[in-house]
Design a protein around this motif. Structure first.
Motif, short mmCIF file in Angstrom:
data_model
loop_
_atom_site.label_atom_id
_atom_site.label_comp_id
_atom_site.label_asym_id
_atom_site.label_seq_id
_atom_site.Cartn_x
_atom_site.Cartn_y
_atom_site.Cartn_z
N VAL A 147 4.99 -5.22 -66.25
CA VAL A 147 6.20 -4.67 -66.84
C VAL A 147 6.07 -3.16 -66.76
CG1 VAL A 147 7.58 -4.52 -68.94
CG2 VAL A 147 6.43 -6.66 -68.37
N SER A 148 6.90 -2.54 -65.91
CA SER A 148 6.75 -1.11 -65.64
C SER A 148 7.07 -0.25 -66.87
CB SER A 148 7.60 -0.68 -64.45
OG SER A 148 8.95 -1.02 -64.68
N ASP A 149 8.20 -0.52 -67.52
CA ASP A 149 8.55 0.22 -68.72
C ASP A 149 8.00 -0.52 -69.93
OD1 ASP A 149 10.01 2.16 -67.34
OD2 ASP A 149 11.84 0.97 -67.44
N LYS A 150 7.42 0.20 -70.84
CA LYS A 150 6.87 -0.40 -72.05
C LYS A 150 7.89 -0.31 -73.18
CE LYS A 150 2.87 -1.12 -70.17
NZ LYS A 150 2.75 -2.31 -69.40
N PRO A 151 8.25 -1.46 -73.74
CA PRO A 151 9.21 -1.44 -74.85
C PRO A 151 8.57 -0.87 -76.12
CG PRO A 151 8.42 -3.67 -74.48
CD PRO A 151 7.83 -2.81 -73.40
N PRO A 152 9.38 -0.40 -77.06
CA PRO A 152 8.82 0.05 -78.34
C PRO A 152 8.23 -1.15 -79.09
CG PRO A 152 11.21 -0.07 -78.47
CD PRO A 152 10.84 -0.33 -77.04
N LYS A 153 7.19 -0.93 -79.85
CA LYS A 153 6.54 -2.03 -80.59
C LYS A 153 7.46 -2.63 -81.65
CE LYS A 153 2.03 -1.51 -79.26
NZ LYS A 153 1.94 -2.12 -77.97
N THR A 154 8.29 -1.80 -82.25
CA THR A 154 9.22 -2.27 -83.28
C THR A 154 10.61 -1.69 -83.00
OG1 THR A 154 8.70 -0.39 -84.73
CG2 THR A 154 7.40 -2.41 -85.06
N ASP A 155 11.58 -2.26 -83.67
CA ASP A 155 12.95 -1.76 -83.61
C ASP A 155 13.47 -1.66 -82.17
OD1 ASP A 155 12.84 -1.56 -86.39
OD2 ASP A 155 12.10 0.50 -86.29
N LEU A 156 13.28 -2.74 -81.42
CA LEU A 156 13.70 -2.81 -80.02
C LEU A 156 15.18 -2.53 -79.84
CD1 LEU A 156 13.16 -3.65 -77.02
CD2 LEU A 156 13.67 -5.99 -77.74
N LEU A 157 16.01 -3.07 -80.73
CA LEU A 157 17.45 -2.89 -80.62
C LEU A 157 17.93 -1.79 -81.56
CD1 LEU A 157 18.54 -6.63 -80.56
CD2 LEU A 157 18.01 -5.13 -78.64
N PRO A 158 18.95 -1.05 -81.18
CA PRO A 158 19.45 0.01 -82.06
C PRO A 158 20.00 -0.56 -83.36
CG PRO A 158 20.83 -0.19 -80.08
CD PRO A 158 19.71 -1.15 -79.94
N GLU A 159 19.90 0.22 -84.41
CA GLU A 159 20.34 -0.19 -85.74
C GLU A 159 21.86 -0.11 -85.86
OE1 GLU A 159 18.71 0.47 -90.20
OE2 GLU A 159 18.90 2.28 -88.99
N GLY A 160 22.41 -1.00 -86.70
CA GLY A 160 23.80 -0.90 -87.07
C GLY A 160 24.78 -1.65 -86.19
N TYR A 161 24.29 -2.54 -85.34
CA TYR A 161 25.19 -3.38 -84.56
C TYR A 161 25.35 -4.74 -85.23
CZ TYR A 161 25.64 -0.26 -80.62
OH TYR A 161 25.96 0.81 -79.82
N TYR A 162 26.60 -5.18 -85.31
CA TYR A 162 26.91 -6.49 -85.89
C TYR A 162 27.24 -7.46 -84.77
CZ TYR A 162 27.51 -4.41 -90.53
OH TYR A 162 27.31 -3.77 -91.72
N LEU A 163 26.73 -8.67 -84.89
CA LEU A 163 27.12 -9.76 -84.01
C LEU A 163 28.00 -10.69 -84.83
CD1 LEU A 163 26.90 -11.25 -81.31
CD2 LEU A 163 24.84 -12.37 -82.19
N LEU A 164 29.24 -10.86 -84.40
CA LEU A 164 30.23 -11.69 -85.09
C LEU A 164 30.51 -12.89 -84.21
CD1 LEU A 164 32.59 -8.68 -85.78
CD2 LEU A 164 30.97 -9.65 -87.41
N ARG A 165 30.27 -14.09 -84.71
CA ARG A 165 30.47 -15.29 -83.91
C ARG A 165 30.83 -16.46 -84.81
NH1 ARG A 165 25.67 -17.87 -84.34
NH2 ARG A 165 25.73 -19.05 -82.45
#
Length: 185
Positions: A147-165
């Motif tokens: 895996v060339s780019d290393k993801p952050p250890k925590t908080d992979l996704l930005p804060e404050g997004y809602y998924l409505l389903r």
């Protein structure tokens, strides 16, 4: 004694009341090291009227959150059940009345059910790097691909997004600070 509309009281357990946030923490591990993780708060469930707790499985509304305490508790929970975790681990937490995260369940070998949808959203709609698609990253790590780019250890996704389903309809992504809405599916 039988409760109205259900089984006998003897089928229930008594435990501490946890009125705070309902949290899902997903993580990916390789050779005992945390690769990445993210948290979201479950806000609403479909069919909540059929359960004493109002919690009925996969949420219909959830939002991404960043919280160091959740990351710490999730990390320690996984390490407590597996000294050398490898693969997917999910941790469910409810907060106490003073905001303390309390573990209610730890699962090894699985993500929460909405994780693939969040991964799709992260890459396609938020423009995050490919590693933000945890399902894809899980397979790549399992096949020992680099895996060339290393993801952050925590908080992979930005804060404050809602998924409505909801059942049998599309899903929407909504950003709390600007009110923008994207149709996801």
């Amino acid at each position: 004694w039988v409760r109205r509309g259900g089984g006998p009281y003897s089928e229930f357990i008594l435990q501490e009341y946890l009125p705070g946030r309902n949290i899902a923490w997903d993580s990916l591990w390789k050779d005992g090291k945390l690769v990445t993780s993210y948290s979201r708060e479950r806000l609403e469930y479909p069919f909540r009227h059929i359960s004493p707790s109002g919690i009925t499985g996969t949420p219909s509304v959830s939002r991404t959150v960043h919280d160091d305490a959740l990351n710490d508790v999730g990390h320690r929970a996984v390490k407590a059940i597996d000294e050398t975790p490898n693969g997917a681990y999910s941790v469910d937490m409810k907060e106490s009345d003073d905001g303390r995260p309390c573990i209610t369940e730890v699962d090894s070998g699985k993500f929460h059910s909405t994780m693939p949808l969040w991964g799709y959203i992260a890459v396609k709609h938020l423009g995050l790097p490919e590693y933000a698609n945890l399902a894809d990253l899980y397979v790549r790590l399992g096949l020992d691909e680099e895996v060339s780019d290393k993801p952050p250890k925590t908080d992979l996704l930005p804060e404050g997004y809602y998924l409505l389903r909801d059942m049998d309809v599309g899903a929407y992504l909504w950003r709390e600070d600007d009110g923008s809405k994207l149709k996801v599916l």
